[in-house]
Write a protein that holds these residues in place. Structure first.
Motif, PDB file in Angstrom:
ATOM      1  N   MET A 165     -18.735 -21.895  10.269  1.00  0.00           N
ATOM      2  CA  MET A 165     -18.195 -20.854   9.404  1.00  0.00           C
ATOM      3  C   MET A 165     -17.402 -21.459   8.251  1.00  0.00           C
ATOM      4  O   MET A 165     -17.474 -21.006   7.104  1.00  0.00           O
ATOM      5  N   ARG A 166     -16.603 -22.521   8.578  1.00  0.00           N
ATOM      6  CA  ARG A 166     -15.837 -23.159   7.510  1.00  0.00           C
ATOM      7  C   ARG A 166     -16.765 -23.762   6.459  1.00  0.00           C
ATOM      8  O   ARG A 166     -16.506 -23.720   5.258  1.00  0.00           O
ATOM      9  N   SER A 167     -17.872 -24.320   6.914  1.00  0.00           N
ATOM     10  CA  SER A 167     -18.841 -24.915   5.990  1.00  0.00           C
ATOM     11  C   SER A 167     -19.464 -23.852   5.099  1.00  0.00           C
ATOM     12  O   SER A 167     -19.647 -24.057   3.899  1.00  0.00           O
ATOM     13  N   ILE A 168     -19.770 -22.709   5.677  1.00  0.00           N
ATOM     14  CA  ILE A 168     -20.368 -21.617   4.897  1.00  0.00           C
ATOM     15  C   ILE A 168     -19.375 -21.103   3.864  1.00  0.00           C
ATOM     16  O   ILE A 168     -19.703 -20.859   2.700  1.00  0.00           O
ATOM     17  N   ALA A 169     -18.100 -20.924   4.280  1.00  0.00           N
ATOM     18  CA  ALA A 169     -17.074 -20.432   3.364  1.00  0.00           C
ATOM     19  C   ALA A 169     -16.849 -21.412   2.225  1.00  0.00           C
ATOM     20  O   ALA A 169     -16.684 -21.028   1.057  1.00  0.00           O
ATOM     21  N   ALA A 170     -16.820 -22.710   2.517  1.00  0.00           N
ATOM     22  CA  ALA A 170     -16.627 -23.723   1.473  1.00  0.00           C
ATOM     23  C   ALA A 170     -17.782 -23.696   0.482  1.00  0.00           C
ATOM     24  O   ALA A 170     -17.588 -23.811  -0.739  1.00  0.00           O
ATOM     25  N   ALA A 171     -18.978 -23.542   1.007  1.00  0.00           N
ATOM     26  CA  ALA A 171     -20.142 -23.482   0.121  1.00  0.00           C
ATOM     27  C   ALA A 171     -20.081 -22.253  -0.767  1.00  0.00           C
ATOM     28  O   ALA A 171     -20.438 -22.303  -1.957  1.00  0.00           O
ATOM     29  N   ALA A 172     -19.613 -21.138  -0.216  1.00  0.00           N
ATOM     30  CA  ALA A 172     -19.509 -19.906  -0.999  1.00  0.00           C
ATOM     31  C   ALA A 172     -18.480 -20.057  -2.110  1.00  0.00           C
ATOM     32  O   ALA A 172     -18.697 -19.618  -3.250  1.00  0.00           O
ATOM     33  N   ARG A 173     -17.323 -20.696  -1.757  1.00  0.00           N
ATOM     34  CA  ARG A 173     -16.288 -20.897  -2.769  1.00  0.00           C
ATOM     35  C   ARG A 173     -16.779 -21.840  -3.869  1.00  0.00           C
ATOM     36  O   ARG A 173     -16.518 -21.626  -5.060  1.00  0.00           O
ATOM     37  N   ALA A 174     -17.520 -22.858  -3.495  1.00  0.00           N
ATOM     38  CA  ALA A 174     -18.063 -23.790  -4.486  1.00  0.00           C
ATOM     39  C   ALA A 174     -19.059 -23.079  -5.404  1.00  0.00           C
ATOM     40  O   ALA A 174     -19.072 -23.296  -6.620  1.00  0.00           O
ATOM     41  N   ALA A 175     -19.880 -22.231  -4.807  1.00  0.00           N
ATOM     42  CA  ALA A 175     -20.855 -21.483  -5.616  1.00  0.00           C
ATOM     43  C   ALA A 175     -20.148 -20.533  -6.572  1.00  0.00           C
ATOM     44  O   ALA A 175     -20.559 -20.369  -7.728  1.00  0.00           O
ATOM     45  N   GLU A 176     -19.043 -19.921  -6.103  1.00  0.00           N
ATOM     46  CA  GLU A 176     -18.297 -19.002  -6.972  1.00  0.00           C
ATOM     47  C   GLU A 176     -17.648 -19.753  -8.126  1.00  0.00           C
ATOM     48  O   GLU A 176     -17.668 -19.289  -9.273  1.00  0.00           O
ATOM     49  N   ARG A 177     -17.079 -20.945  -7.827  1.00  0.00           N
ATOM     50  CA  ARG A 177     -16.461 -21.737  -8.884  1.00  0.00           C
ATOM     51  C   ARG A 177     -17.516 -22.173  -9.905  1.00  0.00           C
ATOM     52  O   ARG A 177     -17.283 -22.161 -11.121  1.00  0.00           O
ATOM     53  N   ASP A 178     -18.692 -22.551  -9.387  1.00  0.00           N
ATOM     54  CA  ASP A 178     -19.771 -22.959 -10.293  1.00  0.00           C
ATOM     55  C   ASP A 178     -20.221 -21.791 -11.175  1.00  0.00           C
ATOM     56  O   ASP A 178     -20.465 -21.966 -12.375  1.00  0.00           O
ATOM     57  N   ALA A 179     -20.292 -20.610 -10.596  1.00  0.00           N
ATOM     58  CA  ALA A 179     -20.686 -19.425 -11.371  1.00  0.00           C
ATOM     59  C   ALA A 179     -19.644 -19.107 -12.432  1.00  0.00           C
ATOM     60  O   ALA A 179     -19.978 -18.731 -13.571  1.00  0.00           O
ATOM     61  N   GLN A 180     -18.342 -19.260 -12.076  1.00  0.00           N
ATOM     62  CA  GLN A 180     -17.280 -19.017 -13.049  1.00  0.00           C
ATOM     63  C   GLN A 180     -17.342 -20.028 -14.197  1.00  0.00           C
ATOM     64  O   GLN A 180     -17.141 -19.672 -15.367  1.00  0.00           O
ATOM     65  N   ARG A 181     -17.649 -21.305 -13.845  1.00  0.00           N
ATOM     66  CA  ARG A 181     -17.766 -22.333 -14.893  1.00  0.00           C
ATOM     67  C   ARG A 181     -18.921 -22.004 -15.837  1.00  0.00           C
ATOM     68  O   ARG A 181     -18.783 -22.117 -17.060  1.00  0.00           O
ATOM     69  N   ARG A 182     -20.049 -21.591 -15.247  1.00  0.00           N
ATOM     70  CA  ARG A 182     -21.192 -21.239 -16.085  1.00  0.00           C
ATOM     71  C   ARG A 182     -20.871 -20.028 -16.962  1.00  0.00           C
ATOM     72  O   ARG A 182     -21.259 -19.978 -18.145  1.00  0.00           O
ATOM     73  N   HIS A 183     -20.132 -19.059 -16.390  1.00  0.00           N
ATOM     74  CA  HIS A 183     -19.767 -17.864 -17.156  1.00  0.00           C
ATOM     75  C   HIS A 183     -18.859 -18.241 -18.327  1.00  0.00           C
ATOM     76  O   HIS A 183     -19.063 -17.772 -19.462  1.00  0.00           O
ATOM     77  N   LYS A 184     -17.875 -19.102 -18.047  1.00  0.00           N
ATOM     78  CA  LYS A 184     -16.971 -19.520 -19.123  1.00  0.00           C
ATOM     79  C   LYS A 184     -17.719 -20.325 -20.182  1.00  0.00           C
ATOM     80  O   LYS A 184     -17.459 -20.176 -21.383  1.00  0.00           O
ATOM     81  N   GLN A 185     -18.669 -21.176 -19.734  1.00  0.00           N
ATOM     82  CA  GLN A 185     -19.446 -21.960 -20.689  1.00  0.00           C
ATOM     83  C   GLN A 185     -20.299 -21.054 -21.564  1.00  0.00           C
ATOM     84  O   GLN A 185     -20.391 -21.245 -22.784  1.00  0.00           O
ATOM     85  N   ASN A 186     -20.900 -20.025 -20.935  1.00  0.00           N
ATOM     86  CA  ASN A 186     -21.711 -19.072 -21.706  1.00  0.00           C
ATOM     87  C   ASN A 186     -20.848 -18.298 -22.698  1.00  0.00           C
ATOM     88  O   ASN A 186     -21.265 -18.041 -23.835  1.00  0.00           O
ATOM     89  N   GLN A 187     -19.635 -17.919 -22.247  1.00  0.00           N
ATOM     90  CA  GLN A 187     -18.720 -17.217 -23.143  1.00  0.00           C
ATOM     91  C   GLN A 187     -18.337 -18.093 -24.324  1.00  0.00           C
ATOM     92  O   GLN A 187     -18.280 -17.622 -25.479  1.00  0.00           O
TER      93      GLN A 187
END
Length: 325
Positions: free
Chosen positions: A1-23
């Motif tokens: 479960m911890r591994s899944i949560a960490a992966a989800a947080r990493a994916a969210e951070r990556d999505a936020q970075r891509r969103h900021k880059q697109n902005q």
């Protein structure tokens, strides 16, 4: 479960970075577009004179010969007659219904060809009559123009709608017309046609807007007015066989004595064809180019334009104002 949560947080951070880059990329693109739009507007504002009416050579038109009379041609009849002359009955003609029937068909085609020849000649006569009528109108107008007839000059100006269309040049153009003489008086736009803000793109890509300095603002308006004067003179030189054109630009300005807005002359120029045609219009500074001509202008970088007395021709009926053939 911890591994899944960490992966989800990493994916969210990556999505936020891509969103900021697109902005950021969109912001940079919007800033670039805004600066380009501003620069294009400024460039168009001071280069009105680079787009002229088509040149009309009235001296050549005045000397054009009358359209030649059409010849009556018998091309269709000749081809049909040649086909009949070459016709020789053969065994295969008999199989197709007999040589007499085929010969009758060829003879009928000669009559049909004669009808086509007459129709083509009648069409040529109609076209020729139209061409002659146009030639008579054009040469008559050209001859009146090259002798400086005022009514002919007015007729050409009125037919050239581009001279009176509302555009960057101004809201209207008035004309004083006499023999061999035109004084155009465009009502140019006020200085509100010049942007009050400057735009540039910072190193970060962001758009910067700052108030335009008074000196730059006034000089841009001066170049706009001079460009409008050049455009007016150039169009007239292109459509009329005149050696000189007078242009007086008027602007709706505040009269400090009356407190009312009034149409006030701010630039008056005596344009000479030979000097005008030598200008490299795409490279000149519009206001600096006024030095090539006798002109009246009161201008300062801090205050802008002031009222002037318009130039007037030495003699309105001076015959030397016509362009030499």
């Amino acid at each position: 479960m911890r591994s899944i949560a960490a992966a989800a947080r990493a994916a969210e951070r990556d999505a936020q970075r891509r969103h900021k880059q697109n902005q950021k990329e969109q912001m940079i693109a919007d800033s670039t577009s805004a600066v380009e739009d501003w620069e294009n507007y400024i460039d168009n504002l001071v280069s009105i004179h680079t787009d002229m009416a088509d040149m009309i050579d009235w001296h050549t038109i005045a000397g054009q010969p009358r359209p030649s009379e059409p010849f009556k041609r018998n091309d269709n009849s000749d081809r049909a007659a040649m086909a009949l002359a070459k016709f020789k009955p053969s065994f295969f003609h008999a199989l197709r219904g007999g040589s007499a029937k085929l010969r009758s068909r060829l003879e009928a085609q000669i009559e049909e060809a004669a009808v086509r020849d007459r129709k083509q000649y009648e069409d040529a006569l109609t076209a020729h009559a139209k061409a002659v009528a146009e030639w008579e109108d054009d040469t008559a107008l050209a001859k009146r123009l090259v002798t400086g007839e005022a009514t002919a000059i007015r007729q050409v100006i009125e037919e050239m709608q581009s001279l009176s269309e509302t555009a960057l040049v101004g809201t209207a153009i008035e004309f004083s017309i006499d023999r061999n003489f035109v004084h155009a008086k465009p009502k140019v736009h006020g200085d509100d046609i010049v942007p009050s803000m400057r735009r540039k793109q910072l190193a970060s890509g962001r758009l910067s807007e700052t108030k335009m300095p008074v000196g730059q603002f006034n000089e841009l308006y001066q170049d706009y007015v001079a460009s409008a004067a050049l455009k007016t003179a150039g169009d007239l030189f292109h459509i009329l066989p005149l050696k000189e054109i007078y242009v007086t630009c008027t602007a709706n300005m505040l009269n400090s004595q009356t407190g009312h807005q009034e149409w006030t002359p701010i630039l008056s120029v005596q344009f000479v064809r030979d000097s005008f045609m030598r200008l490299n219009l795409s490279s000149i500074d519009p206001s600096d180019s006024m030095r090539n001509f006798r002109h009246a202008m009161k201008f300062s970088k801090t205050k802008g334009f002031a009222a002037i007395e318009p130039l007037e021709p030495v003699t309105a009926n001076q015959g030397a104002l016509l362009q030499a053939p």
